[in-house]
Design a protein around this motif. Structure first.
Motif, PDB file in Angstrom:
ATOM      1  N   ALA A 170     -24.198 -38.918   8.275  1.00 50.15           N
ATOM      2  CA  ALA A 170     -24.743 -38.259   7.085  1.00 50.15           C
ATOM      3  C   ALA A 170     -23.773 -37.227   6.538  1.00 50.15           C
ATOM      4  O   ALA A 170     -23.649 -37.044   5.319  1.00 50.15           O
ATOM      5  N   GLY A 171     -23.077 -36.540   7.431  1.00 48.74           N
ATOM      6  CA  GLY A 171     -22.060 -35.578   7.027  1.00 48.74           C
ATOM      7  C   GLY A 171     -22.593 -34.386   6.257  1.00 48.74           C
ATOM      8  O   GLY A 171     -21.854 -33.770   5.482  1.00 48.74           O
ATOM      9  N   LYS A 172     -23.826 -34.020   6.482  1.00 49.25           N
ATOM     10  CA  LYS A 172     -24.422 -32.906   5.744  1.00 49.25           C
ATOM     11  C   LYS A 172     -24.156 -31.576   6.450  1.00 49.25           C
ATOM     12  O   LYS A 172     -23.814 -31.536   7.638  1.00 49.25           O
ATOM     13  N   ALA A 173     -24.320 -30.501   5.706  1.00 47.46           N
ATOM     14  CA  ALA A 173     -24.161 -29.169   6.284  1.00 47.46           C
ATOM     15  C   ALA A 173     -25.253 -28.947   7.333  1.00 47.46           C
ATOM     16  O   ALA A 173     -26.418 -29.302   7.133  1.00 47.46           O
ATOM     17  N   VAL A 174     -24.850 -28.364   8.465  1.00 45.21           N
ATOM     18  CA  VAL A 174     -25.785 -28.114   9.558  1.00 45.21           C
ATOM     19  C   VAL A 174     -25.591 -26.685  10.060  1.00 45.21           C
ATOM     20  O   VAL A 174     -24.518 -26.097   9.880  1.00 45.21           O
ATOM     21  N   PRO A 187     -14.479 -41.410  14.040  1.00 38.21           N
ATOM     22  CA  PRO A 187     -13.806 -42.724  14.104  1.00 38.21           C
ATOM     23  C   PRO A 187     -14.780 -43.877  14.326  1.00 38.21           C
ATOM     24  O   PRO A 187     -14.578 -44.977  13.792  1.00 38.21           O
ATOM     25  N   ALA A 188     -15.839 -43.645  15.097  1.00 43.38           N
ATOM     26  CA  ALA A 188     -16.825 -44.701  15.340  1.00 43.38           C
ATOM     27  C   ALA A 188     -17.623 -44.999  14.079  1.00 43.38           C
ATOM     28  O   ALA A 188     -17.910 -46.160  13.762  1.00 43.38           O
ATOM     29  N   VAL A 189     -17.974 -43.953  13.334  1.00 46.46           N
ATOM     30  CA  VAL A 189     -18.710 -44.137  12.080  1.00 46.46           C
ATOM     31  C   VAL A 189     -17.836 -44.874  11.066  1.00 46.46           C
ATOM     32  O   VAL A 189     -18.300 -45.783  10.362  1.00 46.46           O
ATOM     33  N   ASP A 190     -16.567 -44.511  11.004  1.00 50.22           N
ATOM     34  CA  ASP A 190     -15.653 -45.194  10.088  1.00 50.22           C
ATOM     35  C   ASP A 190     -15.504 -46.671  10.450  1.00 50.22           C
ATOM     36  O   ASP A 190     -15.385 -47.528   9.573  1.00 50.22           O
ATOM     37  N   ARG A 191     -15.520 -46.950  11.741  1.00 47.74           N
ATOM     38  CA  ARG A 191     -15.368 -48.341  12.194  1.00 47.74           C
ATOM     39  C   ARG A 191     -16.608 -49.163  11.877  1.00 47.74           C
ATOM     40  O   ARG A 191     -16.504 -50.332  11.480  1.00 47.74           O
ATOM     41  N   ALA A 192     -17.795 -48.567  12.048  1.00 48.41           N
ATOM     42  CA  ALA A 192     -19.036 -49.334  11.944  1.00 48.41           C
ATOM     43  C   ALA A 192     -19.674 -49.287  10.572  1.00 48.41           C
ATOM     44  O   ALA A 192     -20.574 -50.087  10.274  1.00 48.41           O
ATOM     45  N   GLY A 193     -19.262 -48.339   9.741  1.00 41.50           N
ATOM     46  CA  GLY A 193     -19.875 -48.243   8.428  1.00 41.50           C
ATOM     47  C   GLY A 193     -21.296 -47.727   8.499  1.00 41.50           C
ATOM     48  O   GLY A 193     -21.595 -46.788   9.232  1.00 41.50           O
ATOM     49  N   SER A 194     -22.220 -48.348   7.795  1.00 43.98           N
ATOM     50  CA  SER A 194     -23.600 -47.870   7.714  1.00 43.98           C
ATOM     51  C   SER A 194     -24.497 -48.386   8.836  1.00 43.98           C
ATOM     52  O   SER A 194     -25.683 -48.045   8.893  1.00 43.98           O
ATOM     53  N   ASP A 195     -23.951 -49.184   9.736  1.00 42.25           N
ATOM     54  CA  ASP A 195     -24.727 -49.754  10.845  1.00 42.25           C
ATOM     55  C   ASP A 195     -24.792 -48.736  11.977  1.00 42.25           C
ATOM     56  O   ASP A 195     -23.828 -48.540  12.719  1.00 42.25           O
ATOM     57  N   LEU A 196     -25.932 -48.052  12.136  1.00 48.11           N
ATOM     58  CA  LEU A 196     -26.061 -46.987  13.129  1.00 48.11           C
ATOM     59  C   LEU A 196     -25.870 -47.498  14.556  1.00 48.11           C
ATOM     60  O   LEU A 196     -25.139 -46.886  15.345  1.00 48.11           O
ATOM     61  N   GLU A 197     -26.513 -48.599  14.899  1.00 55.22           N
ATOM     62  CA  GLU A 197     -26.380 -49.132  16.258  1.00 55.22           C
ATOM     63  C   GLU A 197     -24.926 -49.477  16.564  1.00 55.22           C
ATOM     64  O   GLU A 197     -24.424 -49.171  17.661  1.00 55.22           O
ATOM     65  N   ALA A 198     -24.246 -50.088  15.609  1.00 49.34           N
ATOM     66  CA  ALA A 198     -22.835 -50.428  15.811  1.00 49.34           C
ATOM     67  C   ALA A 198     -21.993 -49.174  15.979  1.00 49.34           C
ATOM     68  O   ALA A 198     -21.052 -49.144  16.777  1.00 49.34           O
ATOM     69  N   ALA A 199     -22.325 -48.118  15.230  1.00 51.93           N
ATOM     70  CA  ALA A 199     -21.576 -46.867  15.338  1.00 51.93           C
ATOM     71  C   ALA A 199     -21.780 -46.215  16.695  1.00 51.93           C
ATOM     72  O   ALA A 199     -20.843 -45.666  17.286  1.00 51.93           O
ATOM     73  N   ILE A 200     -23.003 -46.252  17.195  1.00 52.43           N
ATOM     74  CA  ILE A 200     -23.302 -45.675  18.510  1.00 52.43           C
ATOM     75  C   ILE A 200     -22.534 -46.416  19.601  1.00 52.43           C
ATOM     76  O   ILE A 200     -21.955 -45.808  20.508  1.00 52.43           O
TER      77      ILE A 200
END
Length: 245
Positions: A170-174, A187-200
């Motif tokens: 999400a990249g939101k302010a926290v 790097p995992a988010v960049d690799r998997a895109g919008s697929d949360l399970e793939a990113a995990i």
């Protein structure tokens, strides 16, 4: 200066008696580690540090199988770890620990490592941090587990619905310093895109890869087939742990 065992009272050095004798291998390892680090400052590799003798008789593949067999019992609702005599276990682990495996897990309260692998006190060396990321402190902890305690398998465990990975995507302010988790997971988010399970899953794989390469000590143990490092994924819905390629 007298070198003390980490679990020994600081005012009581090794005396050479029968009670202290079992601690001598660890003492020797710690002394050699300090010497190796001093040499590393002059350009020598940390691989010159001779790893401690394993305290478990299991080989890396056997240690990993023990964890996965435990997860199968957890999924089937046939836990055996609660049958262990906790009084005996506590007595045997007051002065020492001899875990056969280590797990780098997310801090998420829904991923209780000992429970989901059906293991009891003293069996698993666990490091937990949000997003199961390899920080210097986490790597140092797992080095201690492998190099000093003799763990034979290290599992980097991601889990479904991981909040740290979702927040990174999400990249939101926290508030506070929560955003410090973003960079290692990105790097995992960049690799998997919008697929949360793939990113995990990608995050677990990337962190396991970092652990294999960022630590000369662990890399040396892997080369000698004394430690195995794998990535895995825990499904909150069915309780199953799956090993990742």
């Amino acid at each position: 200066m007298t070198l003390l065992h980490p679990l020994q009272n600081a005012s009581k050095p090794f005396c050479g008696c029968a009670a202290c004798a079992p601690l001598q291998p660890r003492r020797r390892f710690l002394k050699e580690s300090i010497a190796a680090m001093a040499l590393a400052a002059g350009g020598m590799s940390l691989l010159s540090c001779r790893p401690a003798a394993a305290q478990t008789t299991l080989r890396p593949d056997e240690a990993l199988k023990e964890l996965m067999d435990g997860n199968a019992r957890f999924v089937a609702g046939e836990l055996t770890s609660f049958d262990d005599d906790l009084h005996i276990l506590k007595s045997n682990t007051i002065d020492k620990q001899e875990p056969f495996a280590a797990v780098l897990s997310c801090a998420d309260s829904r991923a209780p490592v000992e429970l989901l692998f059906d293991q009891s006190i003293g069996h698993v060396f666990v490091a937990r941090v949000a997003g199961n990321i390899c920080t210097p402190e986490i790597i140092a902890s797992l080095e201690y587990g492998a190099g000093v305690l003799g763990t034979k398998a290290i599992v980097v465990l991601g889990h479904s619905d991981c909040g740290a990975v979702k927040a990174t995507a999400a990249g939101k302010a926290v508030p506070g310093q929560i955003s410090a988790l973003y960079a290692p997971i990105r790097p995992a988010v960049d690799r998997a895109g919008s697929d949360l399970e793939a990113a995990i899953k990608a995050n677990a794989q990337i962190q396991a890869g970092l652990l294999r390469t960022a630590s000369p000590l662990i890399a040396g143990l892997i080369k000698d087939n004394n430690v195995k490092v794998v990535a895995a994924y825990y499904n909150l819905a069915d309780g199953k742990v799956s090993l990742l390629p």
